[in-house]
Design a protein around this motif. Structure first.
Motif, mmCIF file in Angstrom:
data_model
loop_
_atom_site.group_PDB
_atom_site.id
_atom_site.type_symbol
_atom_site.label_atom_id
_atom_site.label_comp_id
_atom_site.label_asym_id
_atom_site.label_seq_id
_atom_site.Cartn_x
_atom_site.Cartn_y
_atom_site.Cartn_z
ATOM 1 N N PRO A 174 4.284 2.798 8.765
ATOM 2 C CA PRO A 174 3.684 3.081 7.219
ATOM 3 C C PRO A 174 4.084 4.257 6.727
ATOM 4 O O PRO A 174 4.304 5.364 7.566
ATOM 5 N N LEU A 175 4.584 4.282 5.427
ATOM 6 C CA LEU A 175 4.908 5.511 4.717
ATOM 7 C C LEU A 175 3.835 6.217 3.975
ATOM 8 O O LEU A 175 3.915 7.354 3.836
ATOM 9 N N LYS A 176 2.610 5.481 4.006
ATOM 10 C CA LYS A 176 1.622 5.940 3.718
ATOM 11 C C LYS A 176 0.175 5.615 4.824
ATOM 12 O O LYS A 176 0.430 4.614 5.103
ATOM 13 N N ALA A 177 -0.793 6.624 4.808
ATOM 14 C CA ALA A 177 -1.886 6.191 5.704
ATOM 15 C C ALA A 177 -2.682 4.938 5.379
ATOM 16 O O ALA A 177 -2.807 4.365 6.492
ATOM 17 N N ASP A 178 -2.567 4.539 4.136
ATOM 18 C CA ASP A 178 -3.406 3.266 4.078
ATOM 19 C C ASP A 178 -2.366 2.092 4.077
ATOM 20 O O ASP A 178 -3.018 1.039 3.813
#
Length: 274
Positions: free
Chosen positions: A94-98
Motif C-alpha cells: 500500500p502506498l497510502k495507509a487507506d
C-alpha cells in the motif's frame, strides 16, 4: 494514469481510456501511447488487449505483442517482447495507509527478449515487471515521489519507494527481492539528492552515506517526470538501475494536459474486426 483525455472525461469510465505505452530509447528512439475507447478493449484472465496490441500470460511468460504508430514520427512500431520472470512475488505494498494506491512488484527479476521491427531493436537482457493500482488520481493524493530498482550480484534487486503524501505523511520503503521471489523489508540507506533532470525535476534516491548517485543514461525527460538509469551504492555494492522521479505538483498544472495530448493522441472509434 497520464492520459489527459481520462482526466478531461471526469475519470468516470477507465475502460473508455485504455493505452499500451511503448517507449524505446537512444538514437532513433520511439514513443507510442494512443488513448483508445472501450470498443478497443478486450480482456480475459490471461490477456489484456487494446486495439492492435496485447499482453498475454502463457506458460510462465508474459508476451507483449506491439503494433502501434509511433508519435509524432508516424512510423510503425511492431514486434514482440517476451518477459520471463525468475519468480513471481506475492507482495502488495500500500502506498497510502487507506490502501487507495497499491504497488504490485510481480517479478522484480526477469529475463527479456525484444524483437521489434527496427535495426538494432533485437536483444536479450535483464528486466523487471511491476504495476500500480489506484482509485484516485495520483496528483490528488501525492505531491512528489521517486522509485528505484537496482539489481544485485545475486540476481536479486533492491527497490526503493519514497513519496510525499498530500495529507502530510510520507512513504519510505526499502525492499530486497531474492531471485526466488522472496521479499524482505530493509532499513534503506539515506535519501540522497543528485543532479536535477533537464526539465529541473528534483531527483533523489537511496545511497550509502557519503556516496553521491549519478545518472548513467537519460531515458525519458518531461516537465513533470524523469526516467533514467542511475548508479548508486547500497550496503557497499555499487549498482546501476532504473530510477523515476515524478513531480505531481507540476503534473497537476492545467498547462501540462494540453502538452500531453500531443504525445497521447485520442482514437475513440477503433474497433476489432471480429
Amino acid at each position: 494514469m497520464f492520459s489527459p483525455w481520462y482526466r478531461w472525461s471526469g475519470r468516470k469510465n477507465p475502460e473508455a481510456h485504455c493505452c499500451i505505452n511503448v517507449a524505446t530509447y537512444g538514437k532513433g528512439g520511439r514513443w507510442t501511447m494512443t488513448d483508445r475507447g472501450q470498443a478497443a478493449l478486450r480482456q480475459t484472465p490471461n490477456t489484456f488487449e487494446v486495439g492492435p496490441s496485447k499482453l498475454t500470460w502463457d506458460g510462465g511468460k508474459l508476451y507483449i505483442d506491439v503494433d502501434e504508430l509511433a508519435w509524432p514520427h508516424m512510423h510503425r512500431l511492431k514486434g514482440r517482447i517476451t518477459v520471463t520472470p525468475s519468480a513471481i512475488t506475492d507482495v502488495e505494498l500500500p502506498l497510502k495507509a487507506d490502501g487507495s494506491h497499491v504497488w504490485r512488484p510481480f517479478a522484480p527479476s526477469s529475463d527479456i527478449e525484444v524483437d521489434l521491427n527496427q535495426p538494432g531493436w533485437q536483444w536479450t537482457g535483464h528486466a523487471y515487471f511491476d504495476s500500480n493500482f489506484g482509485i484516485h488520481a495520483l496528483e490528488d493524493d501525492f505531491s512528489y515521489w521517486t522509485w528505484g530498482r537496482f539489481p544485485t550480484r545475486d540476481n536479486g534487486a533492491y527497490c526503493f519507494y519514497d513519496a510525499a503524501v498530500r495529507d502530510g505523511s510520507e512513504l519510505a520503503v526499502g525492499l530486497h527481492f531474492g531471485a526466488d521471489g522472496t521479499a524482505q523489508v530493509i532499513d534503506a540507506p539515506p535519501r540522497t539528492r543528485f543532479a536535477r533532470s533537464k526539465w529541473l525535476v528534483r531527483r533523489e534516491t537511496r545511497a550509502d552515506p557519503g556516496y553521491r548517485p549519478k545518472q548513467v543514461a537519460d531515458m525519458l525527460d518531461a516537465p513533470f517526470y524523469c526516467r533514467s538509469t542511475v548508479r548508486t551504492q547500497v550496503f557497499g555494492e555499487e549498482t546501476v538501475g532504473v530510477h523515476e522521479a515524478l513531480d505531481l505538483d507540476r503534473f497537476a498544472s492545467p498547462l501540462i494536459k494540453p502538452m500531453l495530448a500531443v504525445k497521447v493522441p485520442r482514437r475513440k472509434g477503433w474497433r476489432f474486426d471480429d
